[in-house]
Every structure is written in structure tokens, then in C-alpha cells.
Scaffold this motif. Structure first.
Motif, PDB file in Angstrom:
ATOM      1  N   SER A 125       0.767  -1.203  -0.254  1.00  0.00           N
ATOM      2  CA  SER A 125       0.070   0.054   0.046  1.00  0.00           C
ATOM      3  C   SER A 125       0.894   1.366   0.050  1.00  0.00           C
ATOM      4  N   ASP A 126       2.026   1.134   0.658  1.00  0.00           N
ATOM      5  CA  ASP A 126       2.758   2.251   0.810  1.00  0.00           C
ATOM      6  C   ASP A 126       4.066   2.487  -0.285  1.00  0.00           C
ATOM      7  N   ARG A 127       4.351   1.468  -0.911  1.00  0.00           N
ATOM      8  CA  ARG A 127       5.462   1.500  -1.690  1.00  0.00           C
ATOM      9  C   ARG A 127       5.333   0.749  -3.057  1.00  0.00           C
ATOM     10  N   GLU A 128       6.136   1.048  -3.984  1.00  0.00           N
ATOM     11  CA  GLU A 128       5.845   0.304  -5.102  1.00  0.00           C
ATOM     12  C   GLU A 128       6.563  -1.151  -5.051  1.00  0.00           C
ATOM     13  N   VAL A 129       6.331  -2.061  -4.667  1.00  0.00           N
ATOM     14  CA  VAL A 129       6.911  -3.273  -4.510  1.00  0.00           C
ATOM     15  C   VAL A 129       6.709  -3.999  -5.774  1.00  0.00           C
ATOM     16  N   ARG A 130       7.802  -4.235  -6.439  1.00  0.00           N
ATOM     17  CA  ARG A 130       7.964  -4.901  -7.789  1.00  0.00           C
ATOM     18  C   ARG A 130       7.861  -6.285  -8.044  1.00  0.00           C
ATOM     19  N   THR A 131       8.672  -6.717  -7.005  1.00  0.00           N
ATOM     20  CA  THR A 131       9.247  -8.488  -7.293  1.00  0.00           C
ATOM     21  C   THR A 131       8.951  -8.940  -5.775  1.00  0.00           C
ATOM     22  N   GLN A 132       8.855 -10.297  -5.939  1.00  0.00           N
ATOM     23  CA  GLN A 132       8.807 -11.040  -4.586  1.00  0.00           C
ATOM     24  C   GLN A 132      10.093 -10.998  -3.958  1.00  0.00           C
ATOM     25  N   GLU A 133      11.316 -10.887  -4.692  1.00  0.00           N
ATOM     26  CA  GLU A 133      12.548 -10.617  -3.915  1.00  0.00           C
ATOM     27  C   GLU A 133      12.606  -9.320  -3.253  1.00  0.00           C
ATOM     28  N   GLU A 134      11.857  -8.331  -3.920  1.00  0.00           N
ATOM     29  CA  GLU A 134      12.263  -7.066  -3.084  1.00  0.00           C
ATOM     30  C   GLU A 134      11.162  -7.005  -1.975  1.00  0.00           C
ATOM     31  N   LEU A 135       9.905  -7.830  -2.134  1.00  0.00           N
ATOM     32  CA  LEU A 135       9.274  -7.914  -1.139  1.00  0.00           C
ATOM     33  C   LEU A 135       9.825  -8.601   0.277  1.00  0.00           C
ATOM     34  N   ALA A 136      10.505  -9.740  -0.133  1.00  0.00           N
ATOM     35  CA  ALA A 136      11.380 -10.736   0.821  1.00  0.00           C
ATOM     36  C   ALA A 136      12.283  -9.635   1.574  1.00  0.00           C
ATOM     37  N   TYR A 137      13.170  -8.736   0.985  1.00  0.00           N
ATOM     38  CA  TYR A 137      14.179  -8.020   1.234  1.00  0.00           C
ATOM     39  C   TYR A 137      13.297  -6.848   2.299  1.00  0.00           C
ATOM     40  N   LEU A 138      12.200  -6.276   1.984  1.00  0.00           N
ATOM     41  CA  LEU A 138      11.720  -5.486   2.699  1.00  0.00           C
ATOM     42  C   LEU A 138      11.178  -6.030   4.230  1.00  0.00           C
ATOM     43  N   LEU A 139      10.534  -7.350   3.970  1.00  0.00           N
ATOM     44  CA  LEU A 139      10.111  -8.108   5.462  1.00  0.00           C
ATOM     45  C   LEU A 139      11.262  -8.453   6.142  1.00  0.00           C
ATOM     46  N   LYS A 140      12.463  -8.655   5.534  1.00  0.00           N
ATOM     47  CA  LYS A 140      13.572  -9.042   6.305  1.00  0.00           C
ATOM     48  C   LYS A 140      14.105  -7.966   7.034  1.00  0.00           C
ATOM     49  N   GLU A 141      13.857  -6.734   6.488  1.00  0.00           N
ATOM     50  CA  GLU A 141      14.309  -5.277   6.977  1.00  0.00           C
ATOM     51  C   GLU A 141      13.213  -5.150   8.201  1.00  0.00           C
ATOM     52  N   THR A 154      11.576 -16.591   3.236  1.00  0.00           N
ATOM     53  CA  THR A 154      12.058 -17.257   2.040  1.00  0.00           C
ATOM     54  C   THR A 154      11.147 -16.744   0.919  1.00  0.00           C
ATOM     55  N   GLN A 155      11.643 -16.802  -0.355  1.00  0.00           N
ATOM     56  CA  GLN A 155      10.883 -16.609  -1.399  1.00  0.00           C
ATOM     57  C   GLN A 155       9.768 -17.475  -1.788  1.00  0.00           C
ATOM     58  N   ALA A 156       9.558 -18.549  -1.124  1.00  0.00           N
ATOM     59  CA  ALA A 156       8.490 -19.557  -1.319  1.00  0.00           C
ATOM     60  C   ALA A 156       7.325 -18.981  -0.081  1.00  0.00           C
ATOM     61  N   THR A 157       7.972 -18.563   0.707  1.00  0.00           N
ATOM     62  CA  THR A 157       6.845 -17.983   1.904  1.00  0.00           C
ATOM     63  C   THR A 157       6.074 -16.703   1.461  1.00  0.00           C
ATOM     64  N   VAL A 158       6.845 -16.085   0.789  1.00  0.00           N
ATOM     65  CA  VAL A 158       6.513 -14.546   0.125  1.00  0.00           C
ATOM     66  C   VAL A 158       5.392 -14.995  -0.983  1.00  0.00           C
ATOM     67  N   SER A 159       5.927 -16.202  -1.786  1.00  0.00           N
ATOM     68  CA  SER A 159       5.014 -16.425  -2.905  1.00  0.00           C
ATOM     69  C   SER A 159       3.589 -17.029  -2.572  1.00  0.00           C
ATOM     70  N   ARG A 160       3.697 -17.721  -1.458  1.00  0.00           N
ATOM     71  CA  ARG A 160       2.500 -18.245  -0.603  1.00  0.00           C
ATOM     72  C   ARG A 160       1.318 -16.963  -0.287  1.00  0.00           C
ATOM     73  N   ASP A 161       1.955 -16.273   0.538  1.00  0.00           N
ATOM     74  CA  ASP A 161       1.441 -14.913   1.170  1.00  0.00           C
ATOM     75  C   ASP A 161       0.779 -14.087  -0.149  1.00  0.00           C
ATOM     76  N   ILE A 162       1.577 -14.044  -1.089  1.00  0.00           N
ATOM     77  CA  ILE A 162       1.206 -13.049  -2.243  1.00  0.00           C
ATOM     78  C   ILE A 162      -0.176 -13.910  -2.694  1.00  0.00           C
ATOM     79  N   LYS A 163      -0.235 -15.197  -3.054  1.00  0.00           N
ATOM     80  CA  LYS A 163      -1.350 -16.293  -3.475  1.00  0.00           C
ATOM     81  C   LYS A 163      -2.365 -16.130  -2.295  1.00  0.00           C
TER      82      LYS A 163
END
Length: 149
Positions: A14-30, A36-45
Motif C-alpha cells: 500500500s505504501d510502496r511500489e513493490v515490484r518483485t517477490q525478492e524485493e518484498l522478501a528483502y523489505l520483510l527481512k528489514e 524465504t521466496q517460497a513463503t512470500v510467494s504463498r503469502d502473495i497467493k
């Protein structure tokens, strides 16, 4: 943990332009989430996130509500490009459009979801907008004219 992480994902997209799963994973780690990328993928789904065109021209993740808003903006542009005149009689607003453009402009009106509008009927170059009251007709005409500015 999962619900907290998914809430964080919704806030991020909502607040940022998150373009990829990898970028989303990085932001979550921050934010302190171990993902993991698989977790992010499941969450997106599970969150039913969509990729939409961003103002910068690329694609980004968004909720369906944000995606619908983007569609509405596109319909507003089409509305502006196709409307020739707007007038009213009683509680009916009549909009004349370019030939063949009334259906798209009518869909734009429907996507606006104005409380004053009861419904629309579109032909080839004319849209009939039925509003609740005579007073609402004047208000709706003014709103349409503001969009055309």
C-alpha cells in the motif's frame, strides 16, 4: 506470526511500489521477518495480490482494491476523451459521446460508484444516467463537468 507478516505485506504494497517477490522478501527481512521466496510467494497467493501498472510505468503488487482504483482511473481517461456534451432533465442526465464510445464511458460512470447514481443505460453514442433526485442531477452534472476539466 503469519497474520502479522501478511499485515506487514499489505502495508508495504500500500505504501510502496513493490515490484518483485525478492524485493518484498528483502523489505520483510528489514522489518525483522524471517522469510524465504517460497513463503512470500504463498503469502502473495493467499492475500490475492495482483500486479498492476504503476504510475512510473512498471508493474507492482497491489490489493484488488488498489487494482480497481487503477481501472477506474483508466475509465476516467476514456470518459474524458469520449464525452461531447452533458445535460439533464429532471432526475436524468444525458451524456453524448463520440460514436461507439458510450459503452466505455458508461462503464466509467458505473466504476465511479457515486451514491447519487441509480444506474446507467448506454447506447452507441448516448448514455442515460438515472439519479435519485432532481437536485442530484445538478450535482452529478457538475461532477461530470469537473472530471472533464
Amino acid at each position: 506470526m503469519k497474520s502479522s507478516r501478511q499485515a506487514a505485506i499489505l502495508n508495504l504494497v500500500s505504501d510502496r511500489e513493490v515490484r518483485t517477490q525478492e524485493e518484498l522478501a528483502y523489505l520483510l527481512k528489514e522489518l525483522g521477518y524471517r522469510v524465504t521466496q517460497a513463503t512470500v510467494s504463498r503469502d502473495i497467493k493467499e492475500l490475492r495480490l495482483l500486479k498492476i501498472l504503476s504510475p512510473s510505468g512498471g508493474y507492482r503488487y497491489a490489493t484488488s482494491e488498489q487494482a480497481e482504483h487503477g481501472i477506474s482511473e483508466r475509465f476516467v481517461r476514456l470518459f474524458k476523451d469520449s464525452v461531447l456534451s452533458i445535460d439533464s432533465a429532471q432526475n436524468i442526465v444525458v451524456i453524448k459521446t463520440l460514436s461507439g464510445a458510450a459503452n466505455v464511458a458508461g462503464e466509467a460512470i458505473d466504476s465511479m460508484r457515486w451514491v447519487e447514481v441509480l444506474g446507467t443505460i448506454s447506447g452507441d453514442n448516448t448514455i442515460i444516467v438515472i439519479v435519485k433526485t432532481v437536485e442530484d442531477a445538478s450535482l452529478v452534472v457538475d461532477k461530470f463537468k469537473d472530471i472533464l476539466k
